[in-house]
Structure formats: C-alpha cells, structure tokens
Design a protein around this motif. Structure first.
Motif, PDB file in Angstrom:
ATOM      1  N   PHE A   1       0.833  -1.209   0.000  1.00  9.40           N
ATOM      2  CA  PHE A   1       0.000   0.000   0.000  1.00  9.40           C
ATOM      3  C   PHE A   1       0.861   1.250   0.000  1.00  9.40           C
ATOM      4  CE2 PHE A   1      -3.566  -2.543   2.116  1.00  9.40           C
ATOM      5  CZ  PHE A   1      -4.142  -2.798   0.888  1.00  9.40           C
ATOM      6  N   ALA A   2       1.956   1.203   0.769  1.00  2.00           N
ATOM      7  CA  ALA A   2       2.848   2.370   0.800  1.00  2.00           C
ATOM      8  C   ALA A   2       3.436   2.625  -0.577  1.00  2.00           C
ATOM      9  CB  ALA A   2       3.947   2.141   1.828  1.00  2.00           C
ATOM     10  N   ALA A   3       3.848   1.565  -1.257  1.00  2.00           N
ATOM     11  CA  ALA A   3       4.421   1.729  -2.603  1.00  2.00           C
ATOM     12  C   ALA A   3       3.383   2.298  -3.558  1.00  2.00           C
ATOM     13  CB  ALA A   3       4.926   0.383  -3.111  1.00  2.00           C
ATOM     14  N   VAL A   4       2.148   1.783  -3.478  1.00  2.00           N
ATOM     15  CA  VAL A   4       1.084   2.278  -4.363  1.00  2.00           C
ATOM     16  C   VAL A   4       0.835   3.757  -4.118  1.00  2.00           C
ATOM     17  CG1 VAL A   4      -1.377   2.108  -4.831  1.00  2.00           C
ATOM     18  CG2 VAL A   4      -0.016   0.061  -4.702  1.00  2.00           C
TER      19      VAL A   4
ATOM     20  N   VAL B   1       2.932   5.970  -2.985  1.00  2.00           N
ATOM     21  CA  VAL B   1       4.050   6.772  -3.503  1.00  2.00           C
ATOM     22  C   VAL B   1       3.923   6.953  -5.016  1.00  2.00           C
ATOM     23  CG1 VAL B   1       6.533   6.732  -3.918  1.00  2.00           C
ATOM     24  CG2 VAL B   1       5.648   6.221  -1.663  1.00  2.00           C
ATOM     25  N   VAL B   2       3.604   5.851  -5.727  1.00  2.00           N
ATOM     26  CA  VAL B   2       3.487   5.960  -7.187  1.00  2.00           C
ATOM     27  C   VAL B   2       2.324   6.876  -7.562  1.00  2.00           C
ATOM     28  CG1 VAL B   2       3.143   4.675  -9.303  1.00  2.00           C
ATOM     29  CG2 VAL B   2       4.508   3.712  -7.503  1.00  2.00           C
ATOM     30  N   LEU B   3       1.211   6.766  -6.816  1.00  2.00           N
ATOM     31  CA  LEU B   3       0.071   7.654  -7.088  1.00  2.00           C
ATOM     32  C   LEU B   3       0.470   9.113  -6.906  1.00  2.00           C
ATOM     33  CD1 LEU B   3      -2.967   5.852  -5.449  1.00  2.00           C
ATOM     34  CD2 LEU B   3      -2.693   6.421  -7.826  1.00  2.00           C
ATOM     35  N   ALA B   4       1.254   9.395  -5.882  1.00  2.00           N
ATOM     36  CA  ALA B   4       1.689  10.778  -5.645  1.00  2.00           C
ATOM     37  C   ALA B   4       2.556  11.264  -6.789  1.00  2.00           C
ATOM     38  CB  ALA B   4       2.436  10.869  -4.325  1.00  2.00           C
ATOM     39  N   LEU B   5       3.430  10.378  -7.306  1.00  2.00           N
ATOM     40  CA  LEU B   5       4.288  10.794  -8.423  1.00  2.00           C
ATOM     41  C   LEU B   5       3.453  11.091  -9.673  1.00  2.00           C
ATOM     42  CD1 LEU B   5       7.360   8.436  -8.060  1.00  2.00           C
ATOM     43  CD2 LEU B   5       7.166  10.851  -7.533  1.00  2.00           C
ATOM     44  N   ILE B   6       2.461  10.236  -9.924  1.00  2.00           N
ATOM     45  CA  ILE B   6       1.599  10.496 -11.097  1.00  2.00           C
ATOM     46  C   ILE B   6       0.849  11.811 -10.918  1.00  2.00           C
ATOM     47  CG2 ILE B   6      -0.331   9.598 -12.434  1.00  2.00           C
ATOM     48  CD1 ILE B   6       0.541   6.822 -11.639  1.00  2.00           C
ATOM     49  N   MET B   7       0.441  12.072  -9.681  1.00  2.00           N
ATOM     50  CA  MET B   7      -0.276  13.318  -9.411  1.00  2.00           C
ATOM     51  C   MET B   7       0.595  14.533  -9.711  1.00  2.00           C
ATOM     52  SD  MET B   7      -2.611  13.560  -6.060  1.00  2.00           S
ATOM     53  CE  MET B   7      -2.863  11.882  -5.595  1.00  2.00           C
ATOM     54  N   VAL B   8       1.895  14.421  -9.431  1.00  2.00           N
ATOM     55  CA  VAL B   8       2.801  15.541  -9.717  1.00  2.00           C
ATOM     56  C   VAL B   8       2.810  15.846 -11.212  1.00  2.00           C
ATOM     57  CG1 VAL B   8       5.224  16.219  -9.710  1.00  2.00           C
ATOM     58  CG2 VAL B   8       4.228  15.220  -7.697  1.00  2.00           C
ATOM     59  N   ILE B   9       2.784  14.787 -12.042  1.00  2.00           N
ATOM     60  CA  ILE B   9       2.754  14.999 -13.500  1.00  2.00           C
ATOM     61  C   ILE B   9       1.520  15.814 -13.886  1.00  2.00           C
ATOM     62  CG2 ILE B   9       2.676  13.844 -15.729  1.00  2.00           C
ATOM     63  CD1 ILE B   9       4.024  11.479 -14.491  1.00  2.00           C
TER      64      ILE B   9
ATOM     65  N   ILE C   1      -9.062  10.187  -5.032  1.00  2.00           N
ATOM     66  CA  ILE C   1     -10.074   9.229  -4.570  1.00  2.00           C
ATOM     67  C   ILE C   1      -9.452   7.849  -4.406  1.00  2.00           C
ATOM     68  CG2 ILE C   1     -12.179   8.057  -5.263  1.00  2.00           C
ATOM     69  CD1 ILE C   1     -12.864  10.753  -6.654  1.00  2.00           C
ATOM     70  N   VAL C   2      -8.631   7.446  -5.391  1.00  2.00           N
ATOM     71  CA  VAL C   2      -7.994   6.132  -5.302  1.00  2.00           C
ATOM     72  C   VAL C   2      -7.069   6.073  -4.087  1.00  2.00           C
ATOM     73  CG1 VAL C   2      -6.412   4.562  -6.439  1.00  2.00           C
ATOM     74  CG2 VAL C   2      -8.170   5.672  -7.748  1.00  2.00           C
ATOM     75  N   SER C   3      -6.340   7.178  -3.834  1.00  2.00           N
ATOM     76  CA  SER C   3      -5.410   7.100  -2.701  1.00  2.00           C
ATOM     77  C   SER C   3      -6.157   7.088  -1.377  1.00  2.00           C
ATOM     78  CB  SER C   3      -4.365   8.211  -2.745  1.00  2.00           C
ATOM     79  OG  SER C   3      -4.900   9.373  -3.221  1.00  2.00           O
ATOM     80  N   ILE C   4      -7.306   7.761  -1.310  1.00  2.00           N
ATOM     81  CA  ILE C   4      -8.078   7.681  -0.060  1.00  2.00           C
ATOM     82  C   ILE C   4      -8.604   6.259   0.129  1.00  2.00           C
ATOM     83  CG2 ILE C   4     -10.090   8.527   1.156  1.00  2.00           C
ATOM     84  CD1 ILE C   4      -9.781  11.149  -0.216  1.00  2.00           C
ATOM     85  N   ALA C   5      -8.987   5.600  -0.983  1.00  2.00           N
ATOM     86  CA  ALA C   5      -9.465   4.220  -0.869  1.00  2.00           C
ATOM     87  C   ALA C   5      -8.343   3.296  -0.397  1.00  2.00           C
ATOM     88  CB  ALA C   5     -10.012   3.755  -2.206  1.00  2.00           C
ATOM     89  N   VAL C   6      -7.150   3.517  -0.940  1.00  2.00           N
ATOM     90  CA  VAL C   6      -6.004   2.695  -0.499  1.00  2.00           C
ATOM     91  C   VAL C   6      -5.738   2.912   0.984  1.00  2.00           C
ATOM     92  CG1 VAL C   6      -3.528   2.358  -0.780  1.00  2.00           C
ATOM     93  CG2 VAL C   6      -4.957   2.594  -2.771  1.00  2.00           C
ATOM     94  N   LEU C   7      -5.837   4.170   1.406  1.00  2.00           N
ATOM     95  CA  LEU C   7      -5.630   4.474   2.831  1.00  2.00           C
ATOM     96  C   LEU C   7      -6.669   3.780   3.697  1.00  2.00           C
ATOM     97  CD1 LEU C   7      -3.708   6.354   4.419  1.00  2.00           C
ATOM     98  CD2 LEU C   7      -5.567   7.979   4.473  1.00  2.00           C
ATOM     99  N   ALA C   8      -7.921   3.786   3.211  1.00  2.00           N
ATOM    100  CA  ALA C   8      -8.980   3.127   3.977  1.00  2.00           C
ATOM    101  C   ALA C   8      -8.701   1.642   4.118  1.00  2.00           C
ATOM    102  CB  ALA C   8     -10.328   3.348   3.297  1.00  2.00           C
ATOM    103  N   MET C   9      -8.243   1.015   3.032  1.00  2.00           N
ATOM    104  CA  MET C   9      -7.921  -0.415   3.091  1.00  2.00           C
ATOM    105  C   MET C   9      -6.733  -0.669   4.007  1.00  2.00           C
ATOM    106  SD  MET C   9      -9.769  -2.506   1.539  1.00  2.00           S
ATOM    107  CE  MET C   9     -11.222  -2.400   0.559  1.00  2.00           C
ATOM    108  N   SER C  10      -5.777   0.248   3.973  1.00  5.20           N
ATOM    109  CA  SER C  10      -4.569   0.043   4.765  1.00  5.20           C
ATOM    110  C   SER C  10      -4.837   0.206   6.256  1.00  5.20           C
ATOM    111  CB  SER C  10      -3.505   1.019   4.283  1.00  5.20           C
ATOM    112  OG  SER C  10      -2.662   1.383   5.323  1.00  5.20           O
TER     113      SER C  10
END
Lengths: 100, 178
Positions: B9-12, B14-22, B48-57
């Motif tokens: 989840f942490a890796a996901v 981080v990658v989501l944050a990098l895509i968001m920067v683009i 939204i996807v990152s909040i869902a990942v956080l909820a699962m984590s």
C-alpha cells in the motif's frame, strides 16, 4: 492461498498504476486538448477498474468493499458525462477562435 | 502477511503521488482552460484512489464515505465550470448585447415585477382609474416593441382579461353610448 491472494492483489494494483501512468504520459505526448481527453478517459476507466479490483481482493471485512464498488459505479456513470461536457466546452472554444 | 500488504500500500501511494505531480505540472502549464480542467479532474480521480487505499490500509470503513463525497464533488465541479462557461458563451454569440445588459436586466425585472404587483393590488382596492388602462410604457416592458399599440394591447389582454373588460367599457364611454 494467502500468497496467491496477495500476488493477485499486487498485480492488479500495479497494472492499474501502470495504466494511470500511461494516461499521465499521454497528457504530455498528445498534441491538443481533445486527444488528451481520450488518454485521461482511458486511464480513468480501465486504470480505476484495475485499482479497485486489486483493493477488493485485500483482506478487509465490513461495508467498505461495498462502498468501493458504489464509488466505481458512480465513476463509470459520471465520467462520460463530464467528458462530454468538457468536450463540448472545448469545441465551443475552438469555434470561437476560428470565428474571431 | 500483514506487513507485506502495508508495504504494498505504501508503494502504491508513492506511485500515485508521483503520477499526481505529473498532472499538477500539466495543470499549471496547460495552454487552454480545457487542459487545466482535465488535469484537475484526473488529480481528483487519483485522490479518490489514494483515499481508498488508505482506507484499506488502516481498515477504516468510514474513509470510503469521504471517497464518495469527493467523487460527487469533483463531478459537480466539472459540471458547474463547463456548463456555466458554455451557456454564457452561447448566449453571447446569439445576441451580443445580452452580456452588457444582463445584470441590469435582472435587477430591473425584479423591480418592475414588484411595481406591477402593487399596481394590481391598488386596482383591486380602488377600482379602475383611467390612466392605468392605456398601455403605459413605464409600467410595461421598458424596451418598445416594433409592433403598433394594438399588438401590445393584445399582449396585455392576454395577461389580464379584467383590463380588457375595462377597456371595452371605456371605449363605450368615449363613443357616448353610455
């Protein structure tokens, strides 16, 4: 069994991330706003499907997964509508540019 | 096994944050307004996807409610932005003078409606007076229509049949029939 579940979850999540990354790449490679819209829409639909499917495989009890499915359905309904509105907006703008 | 899920989840995230920067860079650079709206919409999706990942984590089900509200809000933002700008533009193209008079017209409309309503009440209380019955340009639409007085009169009669009756009565009085 747990290992298989974890691997499926991880593969789906990272495939979704790859698709989202390609959408983000497309927004830089494509020439104008309408092709970019196409790329982002692909990322939104398929990428989000893979990510949500990966999250649904995670071990988690309760109504959270049902809500996640609801969010996915809402996105599939609202995505085309907002794409259409944005497309109409952009076409209006281009027509205005060619007119005056 | 739990620790592996947490790491994934942490890796996901981080990658989501990098895509968001683009997307953030695109929304700053983007030459047209549609590019910016598009990039902001995509950022909303990733959030939204990152909040869902956080909820699962964190195994917190209420974070999914936050996700849902966020999805609805971002959809609403797109609809409001595009629909508002598109409609305004269409109106301007069809008749360019609309934009300049638009805000004044709204205020004027309210004021004249109020005025007309008060006049109705006065009419009901005191009966008809002569100066109310001919079509008065001040109390009616401020812009003079191209048609003659008769055309405006018919419009007026459609609005209020009582005024038509009063007009007929006045005509009779003028001709000396009564």
């Amino acid at each position: 069994m747990e290992i298989v579940r974890f691997v499926c979850c991880a593969v789906l999540l990272f495939v979704g991330l790859f698709i989202q990354f390609s959408a983000a790449l497309g927004i830089w490679r494509l020439p104008s706003a309408l092709p970019r819209m196409h790329s982002v829409a692909m990322g939104d639909s398929l990428g989000k499907l893979c990510l949500v499917a990966g999250l649904l495989l995670c071990p988690f009890d309760g109504f959270g997964k049902l809500k996640l499915l609801l969010i996915l359905v809402f996105f599939w309904l609202s995505g085309p509508v907002s794409s259409h509105l944005l497309c109409r907006f952009q076409v209006e703008e281009e027509q205005k540019d060619t007119e005056g | 096994m739990e620790i592996w899920y947490q790491r994934m989840f942490a890796a996901v995230l981080v990658v989501l944050a990098l895509i968001m920067v683009i997307y953030v860079i695109r929304s700053l650079v983007g030459p047209t307004l549609a590019d910016r709206i598009l990039a902001v919409n995509a950022i909303g999706t990733l959030t939204i996807v990152s909040i869902a990942v956080l909820a699962m984590s964190k195994k917190e089900s209420y974070l999914m409610d936050v996700c849902m509200i966020y999805a609805m809000l971002s959809f609403l933002a797109i609809v409001v932005l595009t629909a508002f700008v598109t409609r305004e533009r269409l109106e301007i193209r069809e008749n360019p003078e609309v934009l300049e008079e638009a805000d004044l017209k709204d205020l004027d409309d309210d004021a004249s409606m109020e005025k007309r309503r008060r006049q109705r009440i006065e009419e009901a209380e005191t009966g008809f007076t002569e100066e109310l019955i001919p079509v008065d340009p001040e109390t009616e639409e401020p812009e003079p229509s191209e048609g003659s007085e008769e055309e405006r009169t018919t419009v007026h009669e459609e609005i209020d049949p009582m005024i038509r009756e009063a007009r007929e009565y006045l005509e009779k009085v003028r001709k000396g029939e009564l």
